[in-house]
Design a protein around this motif. Structure first.
Motif: not given
Length: 456
Positions: A45, A49-50, A379, A383
Motif C-alpha cells: 500500500s 501511495r508513492r 491516506s 485517497l
C-alpha cells in the motif's frame, strides 16, 4: 525480483519463510504468518501511495511542460503543412497527443501494473499478456479521449456561447452509454465472461437478488485466475444489461456464505441506485465546471496563454486544468464514495443476516488481495474510495446476528460444522478493537473508472 520491503534485489536464498508464506497462499502457514501478511500488505500500500503521487504529478506535467516550451504548437504547425481538412488534422493531433501521454506514463504503468503485483505474488500474467492488456486499454482510452476532445473543439467552434451546455449534454450521454455497454464491450476485452455453471451458487445468488429487489439479467463468472490471485465481484450494467459478475478466484477460495456477503454488498449499490447517483453527481460536477469555465474564459485565456478555447494546440493546457480540477476535488469525491460503500456494507449485513460471514469475507479479501488493514488516516481521508478494512470488519463484528429459530424438540440432526476462517487473516487487531466496544464506522466507496474496482 523487486523486494517488497525496499526495492532492492531479492535473493532466493535469503527469503524470509514467513514472508514467503504470507505472499504465497499455497505455502504452509508458519508462526507469525498473519503478522507477516499485514506487513506485506502495508508495504504494498505504501508503494502504491508513492506511485499515485508520482503519477498525479506526471499526469499534470506531461501536457503542461511541452505546451510551455512550444512543443505542441510545433507539432500542430507541422501538421498544418499537410493537405488535409482542419478536422482531420485536429483529430490526428489529438490522437498523437494522447498516445504520447500513454507512452510517458508507461513506465509507471509497467511498474505498478506488472512489477509490483508479481513481486508481491498477486499477478499471474506473463510480460506478453500484460503488454497485450496495456495495448488494448491504451487503444480504448486513446480513441475515447480523442473523440471527446474532438467534440469539445468542434462544439466550441460551432455553437458559440452555448458550447458549455452542449458539450455537457454530450459528456453526460457518453457516461451513461459507457455504463450500459460495459458488460457487452469493455469487460469482454479483458475477461472471459460466462454464465455461472454452478447451479447451487446461481440459485443462492438469485435468492439474494429476489430478496434485495434488484433484478439482474444473469449471474456470470470472470476468469480472474488467468491474470491475478485477487478476488472480486460486481454488479455491472444498467437496466437489461445488468449482471452479477463474480471472479473465479472468489468462487474458488471463499465459503458460500462469504460469496453471498460480497454479492450482497454489490446488490446494495443497485438497491441504493449508487451507479445512477454517481453518474448524476459526476455530471453535475462537470456541468458546474463547464459553466464556470464559460464565465471566466475571457479572464483565464490570457493567463493560460491561449488565443481561444478552440485553439487546437492549446488543448493540452485545457486538459491540464481539467486534471488539476478533479485532483483537487478527489478528497471530496472519495468521501462521498466511502459513504456509499459503508451504506452498501450495512445493506449486505441486513440482507444476509450473517455478520460473521461478512467479517470473514473482509478478512479473506484482505489476505488474498493484500489489502492494508489500517492505512494511515491521512491516506484514508485523501485517497481511499473504500473504508479502511478494519472499520468494515468492526462494523460486522458490532452487528447483532438475528436470533436463530429454536431447534425442533424431536430433531436428531445437528448443524453442519462451520467452515474455518482463512489461515492468513487480520483478525487479531480487529478482535481487540471489537472487545473494547463498537467504534464509529468509517465509510468508503469508489468511482473509478473502476474496478471494475469491480466490486466496491
Amino acid at each position: 525480483m523487486i523486494d517488497p520491503g525496499g526495492g532492492l534485489t531479492r535473493n532466493a536464498d535469503v527469503i524470509d519463510p514467513g514472508l514467503e508464506a504470507a505472499t504465497d497462499p499455497r505455502a504452509k502457514p508458519v508462526i507469525g504468518a498473519d503478522r507477516q501478511r499485514e506487513l506485506v500488505a502495508a508495504r504494498l500500500s505504501a508503494e502504491r501511495r508513492r506511485l499515485f503521487i508520482v503519477g498525479a504529478l506526471l499526469s499534470l506535467a506531461a501536457p503542461l511542460l511541452p505546451y510551455l516550451t512550444g512543443a505542441w504548437e510545433t507539432a500542430w504547425f507541422a501538421l498544418a503543412a499537410a493537405p488535409l481538412p482542419l478536422a482531420a488534422r485536429a483529430l490526428i493531433f489529438l490522437v498523437g497527443f494522447h498516445v504520447a501521454l500513454a507512452v510517458v506514463l508507461l513506465p509507471l504503468g509497467y511498474y505498478g501494473g506488472f512489477v509490483l503485483p508479481r513481486a508481491y505474488g498477486l499477478s499471474r500474467q506473463s510480460f506478453r499478456a500484460w503488454g497485450i492488456d496495456w495495448f488494448k486499454a491504451t487503444l480504448v482510452s486513446t480513441a475515447l479521449a480523442s473523440a471527446v476532445g474532438g467534440v469539445f473543439l468542434g462544439t466550441v467552434a460551432t455553437t458559440g456561447p452555448s458550447w458549455w451546455w452542449v458539450f455537457g449534454l454530450f459528456v453526460s450521454i457518453v457516461g451513461l452509454l459507457l455504463v450500459f455497454i460495459t458488460p457487452y464491450v469493455l469487460v469482454p476485452l479483458f475477461f472471459k465472461m460466462r454464465p455461472l455453471a454452478d447451479s447451487a451458487t446461481v440459485d443462492r445468488i438469485h435468492a439474494l437478488v429476489n430478496r434485495a429487489g434488484a433484478p439482474v439479467r444473469d449471474v456470470c463468472s470472470l476468469d480472474f485466475s488467468r491474470r491475478t490471485a485477487e478476488a472480486n465481484a460486481a454488479v455491472i450494467g444498467l437496466g437489461r444489461s445488468r449482471r452479477v459478475v463474480i471472479a473465479d478466484t472468489l468462487l474458488a477460495e471463499f465459503a458460500p456464505a462469504e460469496v453471498d456477503a460480497v454479492v450482497a454488498h454489490e446488490l446494495g449499490h443497485q438497491v441504493h441506485r449508487d451507479v445512477q447517483r454517481l453518474l448524476l453527481g459526476n455530471a453535475t460536477l462537470i456541468w458546474v465546471g463547464l459553466y464556470v469555465a464559460s464565465r471566466v474564459t475571457g479572464a483565464a485565456l490570457p493567463i493560460l496563454s491561449l488565443p481561444s478555447l478552440g485553439y487546437v494546440p492549446g488543448y493540452p493546457m485545457l486538459l491540464f486544468v481539467v486534471e488539476l480540477f478533479f485532483l483537487l476535488l478527489s478528497p471530496l469525491l472519495n468521501w462521498w464514495s466511502r459513504r456509499l460503500e459503508s451504506a452498501a456494507d450495512r445493506f449486505a449485513l441486513a440482507l444476509t443476516g450473517d455478520p460473521a460471514a461478512f467479517a470473514a469475507a473482509m478478512r479473506r479479501i484482505g489476505a488474498q488481495n493484500l489489502v492494508e488493514l489500517r492505512p494511515p488516516r491521512w491516506s484514508e481521508v485523501l485517497l481511499a474510495t473504500h473504508p479502511a478494512l478494519h472499520r468494515r470488519i468492526q462494523l460486522a463484528e458490532s452487528s447483532t446476528p438475528p436470533t436463530p429459530p429454536p431447534a425442533h424438540p424431536f430433531s436428531s440432526s445437528s448443524p453442519p460444522p462451520a467452515r474455518p476462517l482463512p489461515t492468513a487473516n487480520f483478525n487479531r487487531e480487529a478482535s481487540r478493537e471489537a472487545s473494547r466496544g463498537p467504534s464509529r464506522d468509517g465509510e468508503k466507496a469508489s468511482w473509478r473508472h473502476h474496478k471494475i474496482n469491480i466490486g466496491g
